[in-house]
Write an enzyme that holds these catalytic residues in place. Structure first.
Site, PDB file in Angstrom:
ATOM      1  N   GLY A  11      16.187   1.506  -0.158  1.00 51.43           N
ATOM      2  CA  GLY A  11      15.427   2.687  -1.055  1.00 51.43           C
ATOM      3  C   GLY A  11      15.985   3.886  -0.730  1.00 51.43           C
ATOM      4  N   ARG A  16      22.189   7.016  -2.070  1.00 45.33           N
ATOM      5  CA  ARG A  16      23.661   6.661  -1.707  1.00 45.33           C
ATOM      6  C   ARG A  16      24.095   7.192  -0.538  1.00 45.33           C
ATOM      7  NH1 ARG A  16      27.399   7.286  -6.788  1.00 45.33           N
ATOM      8  NH2 ARG A  16      25.207   6.228  -7.462  1.00 45.33           N
ATOM      9  N   ASP A  20       9.266  -0.319  -7.856  1.00 48.62           N
ATOM     10  CA  ASP A  20      10.696  -0.164  -7.388  1.00 48.62           C
ATOM     11  C   ASP A  20      11.579  -0.990  -8.425  1.00 48.62           C
ATOM     12  OD1 ASP A  20      13.008   0.708  -5.765  1.00 48.62           O
ATOM     13  OD2 ASP A  20      12.763  -1.135  -4.935  1.00 48.62           O
ATOM     14  N   ASN A  52      22.021   4.556 -10.728  1.00 48.96           N
ATOM     15  CA  ASN A  52      22.150   3.357 -11.741  1.00 48.96           C
ATOM     16  C   ASN A  52      21.041   2.862 -12.166  1.00 48.96           C
ATOM     17  OD1 ASN A  52      25.203   3.246 -11.340  1.00 48.96           O
ATOM     18  ND2 ASN A  52      24.536   2.759  -9.246  1.00 48.96           N
ATOM     19  N   SER A  88      17.875   4.834  -7.139  1.00 50.96           N
ATOM     20  CA  SER A  88      19.493   4.440  -7.645  1.00 50.96           C
ATOM     21  C   SER A  88      19.561   5.516  -8.852  1.00 50.96           C
ATOM     22  CB  SER A  88      19.522   3.083  -8.128  1.00 50.96           C
ATOM     23  OG  SER A  88      20.712   2.853  -8.887  1.00 50.96           O
ATOM     24  N   ASP A 126      10.184  -3.195  -2.118  1.00 52.10           N
ATOM     25  CA  ASP A 126      10.765  -4.264  -0.982  1.00 52.10           C
ATOM     26  C   ASP A 126      11.254  -3.597   0.149  1.00 52.10           C
ATOM     27  OD1 ASP A 126      12.934  -3.007  -2.511  1.00 52.10           O
ATOM     28  OD2 ASP A 126      14.200  -4.570  -1.729  1.00 52.10           O
ATOM     29  N   ASP A 138      15.543  -2.125  -7.483  1.00 53.86           N
ATOM     30  CA  ASP A 138      16.452  -2.950  -6.798  1.00 53.86           C
ATOM     31  C   ASP A 138      15.634  -3.852  -5.793  1.00 53.86           C
ATOM     32  OD1 ASP A 138      18.692  -2.089  -7.980  1.00 53.86           O
ATOM     33  OD2 ASP A 138      18.607  -0.328  -6.412  1.00 53.86           O
TER      34      ASP A 138
HETATM   35  C1  BG6 Z   1      17.825   2.111  -4.177  1.00 50.78           C
HETATM   36  C2  BG6 Z   1      18.470   0.854  -3.074  1.00 50.78           C
HETATM   37  O1  BG6 Z   1      16.971   1.593  -4.966  1.00 50.78           O
HETATM   38  O2  BG6 Z   1      18.950   3.029  -4.587  1.00 50.78           O
HETATM   39  C3  BG6 Z   1      19.564   1.365  -2.247  1.00 50.78           C
HETATM   40  O3  BG6 Z   1      17.573   0.108  -2.578  1.00 50.78           O
HETATM   41  C4  BG6 Z   1      20.526   2.504  -2.795  1.00 50.78           C
HETATM   42  O4  BG6 Z   1      20.167   0.453  -1.294  1.00 50.78           O
HETATM   43  C5  BG6 Z   1      19.790   3.517  -3.642  1.00 50.78           C
HETATM   44  O5  BG6 Z   1      21.374   2.895  -1.910  1.00 50.78           O
HETATM   45  C6  BG6 Z   1      20.917   4.453  -4.220  1.00 50.78           C
HETATM   46  O6  BG6 Z   1      21.379   3.710  -5.286  1.00 50.78           O
HETATM   47  P1  BG6 Z   1      22.804   4.197  -6.123  1.00 50.78           P
HETATM   48  O7  BG6 Z   1      22.866   3.202  -7.209  1.00 50.78           O
HETATM   49  O8  BG6 Z   1      22.357   5.436  -6.761  1.00 50.78           O
HETATM   50  O9  BG6 Z   1      23.766   4.072  -5.393  1.00 50.78           O
HETATM   51 MG    MG Z   2      14.222  -1.701  -3.392  1.00 50.24          MG
END
Ligand code: BG6
Ligand code: MG
Length: 225
Positions: free
Chosen positions: A45, A48, A8, A117, A115, A169, A10
């Protein structure tokens, strides 16, 4: 037996979980929703939009899809601001050498993050070339705890799920790993991540000995033939 490790991002590779929390907290404060780090565990995890819904559930607030999307986009703008100011040194200590060592030992390494991002983050950290496969929130329909992202990573690696170890995590991530038929190493507190085969506090503490220890464990009872 374990031929691939799927990380993972984040909270496992870099402390961006902190930035997600800070951005959600800012939104929660604006909406007058009481929101603690314990509440935040439920957001880790998951996607969004699912995070947005959980936050509204906590506050007992309902709103239209359009309004939810607008607020989730606002949170993302703040998150991206934090990330853009992040330095490559913010990668957790020991993680880069660990990824290099695993690859030298012939273990395949992938990244699987919910994510959208994720690619920006690994580019900023200059670690994109350390992963054979990268799957992120733009490539899946169902986010963790659904196993889709880990199954996609395993498929792209060409390794059967039971020969993959997930490093996570988030509770939702441990559940997703098990739903995919994979073992899981938890990063964080054993109380929170008790379902994982093993839990350590920092990713950089991982050793090859632990890999053998985890190979002997199976908390979901369907990994061995
Ligand atoms: C996960 C995070 O990796 O990505 C979450 O643990 C987050 O907290 C999710 O909401 C989505 O991320 P993003 O960057 O697409 O908003
Ligand atoms: Mg994570």
């Amino acid at each position: 037996m374990i031929k691939a490790i799927i990380f993972d991002l984040d909270g496992v590779i870099v402390d961006t979980a902190r930035y997600h929390f800070l951005a959600w907290k800012r939104l929660a404060d604006e909406l007058a929703i009481p929101f603690t780090e314990t509440d935040n565990e439920r957001l880790k995890g998951v996607s969004r939009m699912r995070s947005m819904e959980i936050l509204l559930e906590i506050g007992g607030i309902t709103m239209s899809e359009t309004e939810k999307e607008k607020l989730a986009n606002r949170k993302n703008t703040w998150f991206v601001d934090y990330v853009e100011r992040m330095l490559p040194e913010e990668i957790y200590p020991g993680v880069k050498p660990l990824l290099e060592k695993l690859r030298q030992r012939g273990i395949q390494v992938a990244l699987a993050s919910s994510s959208k991002n994720a690619k920006t983050v690994i580019q900023l950290l200059h670690i994109q070339e350390l992963f054979e496969v990268v799957v992120d929130g733009t490539m899946i329909v169902h986010s963790k705890p659904d196993p889709e992202i880990f199954l996609l990573a395993a498929m792209r690696l060409g390794i059967p799920p039971k020969e993959c170890l997930v490093v996570e995590d988030a509770e939702a991530g441990v559940e997703a790993a098990h739903a995919a038929g994979m073992r899981c190493l938890g990063i964080g507190s054993p109380e929170q991540l008790f379902k994982a085969e093993k839990v350590i506090s920092k990713t950089g503490d991982f050793t090859m000995e632990m890999l053998h220890e985890i190979e002997e464990k199976d908390k979901i009872g369907k990994l061995e033939d």
